[in-house]
Design a protein around this motif. Structure first.
Motif, PDB file in Angstrom:
ATOM      1  N   TYR A  24       1.369  -1.048  -0.136  1.00  0.00           N
ATOM      2  CA  TYR A  24      -0.252   0.362  -0.091  1.00  0.00           C
ATOM      3  C   TYR A  24       0.701   1.156  -0.216  1.00  0.00           C
ATOM      4  CZ  TYR A  24      -3.638   2.823   1.544  1.00  0.00           C
ATOM      5  OH  TYR A  24      -4.811   3.960   2.314  1.00  0.00           O
ATOM      6  N   ALA A  28       1.373   3.699  -3.053  1.00  0.00           N
ATOM      7  CA  ALA A  28       1.032   5.591  -2.642  1.00  0.00           C
ATOM      8  C   ALA A  28       2.003   6.556  -3.515  1.00  0.00           C
ATOM      9  CB  ALA A  28       0.726   6.190  -1.344  1.00  0.00           C
ATOM     10  N   PRO A  31       1.417   7.470  -7.266  1.00  0.00           N
ATOM     11  CA  PRO A  31       0.740   9.115  -7.441  1.00  0.00           C
ATOM     12  C   PRO A  31       0.803   9.794  -6.871  1.00  0.00           C
ATOM     13  CG  PRO A  31      -0.317   6.692  -7.554  1.00  0.00           C
ATOM     14  CD  PRO A  31       1.460   6.137  -7.150  1.00  0.00           C
ATOM     15  N   GLY A  32       1.728   9.816  -5.931  1.00  0.00           N
ATOM     16  CA  GLY A  32       2.066  11.289  -4.942  1.00  0.00           C
ATOM     17  C   GLY A  32       3.096  11.773  -5.758  1.00  0.00           C
ATOM     18  N   ILE A  35       0.776  13.271  -8.421  1.00  0.00           N
ATOM     19  CA  ILE A  35       0.017  14.236  -8.791  1.00  0.00           C
ATOM     20  C   ILE A  35       1.165  15.610  -7.971  1.00  0.00           C
ATOM     21  CG2 ILE A  35      -1.628  15.376  -6.585  1.00  0.00           C
ATOM     22  CD1 ILE A  35      -2.132  12.704  -6.061  1.00  0.00           C
ATOM     23  N   GLY A  36       2.394  14.949  -7.738  1.00  0.00           N
ATOM     24  CA  GLY A  36       3.407  16.306  -7.792  1.00  0.00           C
ATOM     25  C   GLY A  36       2.881  17.876  -9.290  1.00  0.00           C
ATOM     26  N   VAL A  39      -0.334  19.125 -10.097  1.00  0.00           N
ATOM     27  CA  VAL A  39      -0.374  20.370  -9.876  1.00  0.00           C
ATOM     28  C   VAL A  39       0.747  21.201 -10.660  1.00  0.00           C
ATOM     29  CG1 VAL A  39      -1.375  21.492  -7.860  1.00  0.00           C
ATOM     30  CG2 VAL A  39      -2.095  19.071  -7.880  1.00  0.00           C
ATOM     31  N   ILE A  64      -5.575  15.120 -10.816  1.00  0.00           N
ATOM     32  CA  ILE A  64      -5.690  14.509  -9.598  1.00  0.00           C
ATOM     33  C   ILE A  64      -6.388  12.999  -9.236  1.00  0.00           C
ATOM     34  CG2 ILE A  64      -5.942  14.331  -7.069  1.00  0.00           C
ATOM     35  CD1 ILE A  64      -5.327  17.838  -8.088  1.00  0.00           C
ATOM     36  N   ALA A  65      -7.741  12.829  -9.479  1.00  0.00           N
ATOM     37  CA  ALA A  65      -8.054  11.686  -9.292  1.00  0.00           C
ATOM     38  C   ALA A  65      -7.979  10.682 -10.051  1.00  0.00           C
ATOM     39  CB  ALA A  65      -9.799  12.269  -9.610  1.00  0.00           C
ATOM     40  N   PHE A  66      -7.531  10.578 -11.085  1.00  0.00           N
ATOM     41  CA  PHE A  66      -6.926   9.319 -12.347  1.00  0.00           C
ATOM     42  C   PHE A  66      -6.005   8.979 -11.644  1.00  0.00           C
ATOM     43  CE2 PHE A  66      -9.819  10.558 -15.676  1.00  0.00           C
ATOM     44  CZ  PHE A  66     -10.563   9.428 -16.071  1.00  0.00           C
ATOM     45  N   GLU A  68      -5.295   9.457  -8.611  1.00  0.00           N
ATOM     46  CA  GLU A  68      -5.466   9.326  -7.308  1.00  0.00           C
ATOM     47  C   GLU A  68      -5.548   7.253  -7.525  1.00  0.00           C
ATOM     48  OE1 GLU A  68      -7.379  11.644  -4.354  1.00  0.00           O
ATOM     49  OE2 GLU A  68      -8.295   9.770  -4.152  1.00  0.00           O
ATOM     50  N   ALA A  69      -6.304   7.171  -8.642  1.00  0.00           N
ATOM     51  CA  ALA A  69      -6.708   5.588  -8.722  1.00  0.00           C
ATOM     52  C   ALA A  69      -5.615   4.659  -8.596  1.00  0.00           C
ATOM     53  CB  ALA A  69      -7.865   5.721 -10.279  1.00  0.00           C
ATOM     54  N   ALA A  71      -3.590   4.713  -6.442  1.00  0.00           N
ATOM     55  CA  ALA A  71      -3.569   4.705  -4.907  1.00  0.00           C
ATOM     56  C   ALA A  71      -4.428   4.045  -4.149  1.00  0.00           C
ATOM     57  CB  ALA A  71      -2.945   6.114  -4.158  1.00  0.00           C
ATOM     58  N   LEU A  72      -5.510   3.820  -5.098  1.00  0.00           N
ATOM     59  CA  LEU A  72      -6.475   3.688  -4.643  1.00  0.00           C
ATOM     60  C   LEU A  72      -6.486   2.011  -4.672  1.00  0.00           C
ATOM     61  CD1 LEU A  72      -9.647   5.519  -6.131  1.00  0.00           C
ATOM     62  CD2 LEU A  72      -8.701   4.665  -2.977  1.00  0.00           C
ATOM     63  N   ILE A  73      -5.761   1.683  -6.088  1.00  0.00           N
ATOM     64  CA  ILE A  73      -5.414   0.034  -6.557  1.00  0.00           C
ATOM     65  C   ILE A  73      -4.910  -0.452  -5.844  1.00  0.00           C
ATOM     66  CG2 ILE A  73      -4.749  -1.417  -8.288  1.00  0.00           C
ATOM     67  CD1 ILE A  73      -5.833   0.824 -10.316  1.00  0.00           C
TER      68      ILE A  73
ATOM     69  N   MET B  86      -1.540  23.774  -4.059  1.00  0.00           N
ATOM     70  CA  MET B  86       0.373  23.262  -3.975  1.00  0.00           C
ATOM     71  C   MET B  86      -0.638  21.936  -2.735  1.00  0.00           C
ATOM     72  SD  MET B  86       2.341  22.373  -6.526  1.00  0.00           S
ATOM     73  CE  MET B  86       3.131  20.480  -6.043  1.00  0.00           C
ATOM     74  N   LEU B  90      -1.674  18.041  -2.316  1.00  0.00           N
ATOM     75  CA  LEU B  90      -0.233  17.033  -2.026  1.00  0.00           C
ATOM     76  C   LEU B  90      -0.572  16.511   0.000  1.00  0.00           C
ATOM     77  CD1 LEU B  90       3.103  17.891  -3.558  1.00  0.00           C
ATOM     78  CD2 LEU B  90       1.885  15.512  -4.017  1.00  0.00           C
ATOM     79  N   PHE B  93      -3.815  14.688  -0.350  1.00  0.00           N
ATOM     80  CA  PHE B  93      -4.040  13.205  -1.021  1.00  0.00           C
ATOM     81  C   PHE B  93      -3.411  12.512  -0.254  1.00  0.00           C
ATOM     82  CE2 PHE B  93      -0.452  10.352  -2.834  1.00  0.00           C
ATOM     83  CZ  PHE B  93      -1.376   8.779  -3.323  1.00  0.00           C
ATOM     84  N   ILE B 123     -13.595   0.492  -6.610  1.00  0.00           N
ATOM     85  CA  ILE B 123     -12.322   0.499  -7.658  1.00  0.00           C
ATOM     86  C   ILE B 123     -13.364   1.168  -9.379  1.00  0.00           C
ATOM     87  CG2 ILE B 123     -11.666  -0.763  -9.563  1.00  0.00           C
ATOM     88  CD1 ILE B 123      -9.457   0.326  -7.323  1.00  0.00           C
ATOM     89  N   HIS B 126     -14.915   4.866  -8.260  1.00  0.00           N
ATOM     90  CA  HIS B 126     -14.020   5.672  -9.048  1.00  0.00           C
ATOM     91  C   HIS B 126     -13.444   6.048 -10.604  1.00  0.00           C
ATOM     92  CE1 HIS B 126     -10.834   8.193  -7.040  1.00  0.00           C
ATOM     93  NE2 HIS B 126      -9.963   8.063  -8.300  1.00  0.00           N
ATOM     94  N   LEU B 130     -15.507   8.567 -12.863  1.00  0.00           N
ATOM     95  CA  LEU B 130     -14.180  10.022 -13.510  1.00  0.00           C
ATOM     96  C   LEU B 130     -14.331   9.585 -15.067  1.00  0.00           C
ATOM     97  CD1 LEU B 130     -10.705   9.381 -11.767  1.00  0.00           C
ATOM     98  CD2 LEU B 130     -11.995  11.839 -12.016  1.00  0.00           C
TER      99      LEU B 130
END
Lengths: 84, 160
Positions: A24, A28, A31-32, A35-36, A39, A64-66, A68-69, A71-73, B86, B90, B93, B123, B126, B130
């Motif tokens: 996990y 993450a 995606p972190g 997202i950085g 953004v 961001i949402a895509f 994040e997917a 990380a959700l996986i 920003m 982050l 998240f 999954i 979400h 989207l």
């Protein structure tokens, strides 16, 4: 002998939990970073063209949402390893 | 001269409407999610029983809450500064992942917890919401005239 098997079983359960947590956490990281990047580039775009901030923010939010997917996986794998 | 200026100003997007787009996106997604969720819950009940139904409902609630929290946090930060945006992206998240983890671990202590329907719901809902929203947004960005608000205005003009 039975004690040894019981201990091995407990150790396996512990290793499974450690693996789930590690998986996990590792899932993450990507995606972190993503997202950085999303953004950061969106902020650059908004600073250069403030008049298009609305469109940039729309795309940024979806990006961001895509991201994040992913990380959700990893989260779902964590759930399945720990509870299934 | 003034007519030309007026014509040009009409070509620009309505910035007031676009200033906080996250709210619009999330409200659209929630509406679509609420339309689809009864069918998904019925399928869950059929395949996994009452436990599956409860877990799927919980998963849907988590995903909706995740989107709402993300939009609220980004909107709040967007009003402050780009740097705050920003930070919100982050920090939000990490916070949302922590929230999801705590919520699922708490739910796992309850008897109706079923991991497989919960995992599938998280999954599918979400990504599904989207992709659905992205199709609409793609059309709007490429052809701003197709944006629902503009279509409504055009229809009103045609009726008049």
């Amino acid at each position: 002998m039975i004690d040894l098997l019981a201990q091995a079983d407990n150790a396996l359960d512990g290793l499974k939990a450690v693996g789930a947590g590690l998986g996990y956490g590792l899932a993450a990281i990507g995606p972190g970073v993503g997202i950085g990047l999303v953004v950061g580039n969106a902020i650059t775009a908004m600073a250069r063209q403030p008049e298009s901030a609305g469109m940039v923010r729309t795309t940024m939010f979806l990006g961001i949402a895509f991201t994040e997917a992913l990380a959700l996986i990893g989260f779902v794998v964590f759930i399945l390893l720990n509870f299934a | 001269m003034s007519d030309k200026v007026d014509e040009r100003s009409n070509d620009f997007p309505d910035l007031g409407q676009l200033a906080e787009p996250e709210k619009n996106i999330v409200s659209d997604m929630l509406l679509r999610g609420l339309k689809i969720s009864p069918a998904w819950l019925a399928l869950s009940l059929l395949f996994w029983g009452v436990d599956g139904l409860a877990s799927s409902a919980y998963g849907l609630g988590l995903i909706f809450a995740n989107f709402v929290f993300a939009a609220a946090f980004l909107t709040w930060a967007g009003r402050i500064s780009l740097g705050a945006l920003m930070f919100a992206a982050l920090g939000g998240f990490i916070l949302r992942l922590a929230f999801l983890t705590v919520a699922v671990i708490a739910f796992s202590k309850i008897g109706v917890f079923a991991p497989i329907p919960l995992a599938i719901t998280i999954i599918v809902s979400h990504l599904g919401l989207l992709v659905w929203e992205t199709r609409y947004v793609s059309i709007s960005l490429a052809y701003p005239g197709l944006r629902p608000s503009q279509m409504r205005q055009r229809n009103r003009k045609e009726i008049k």
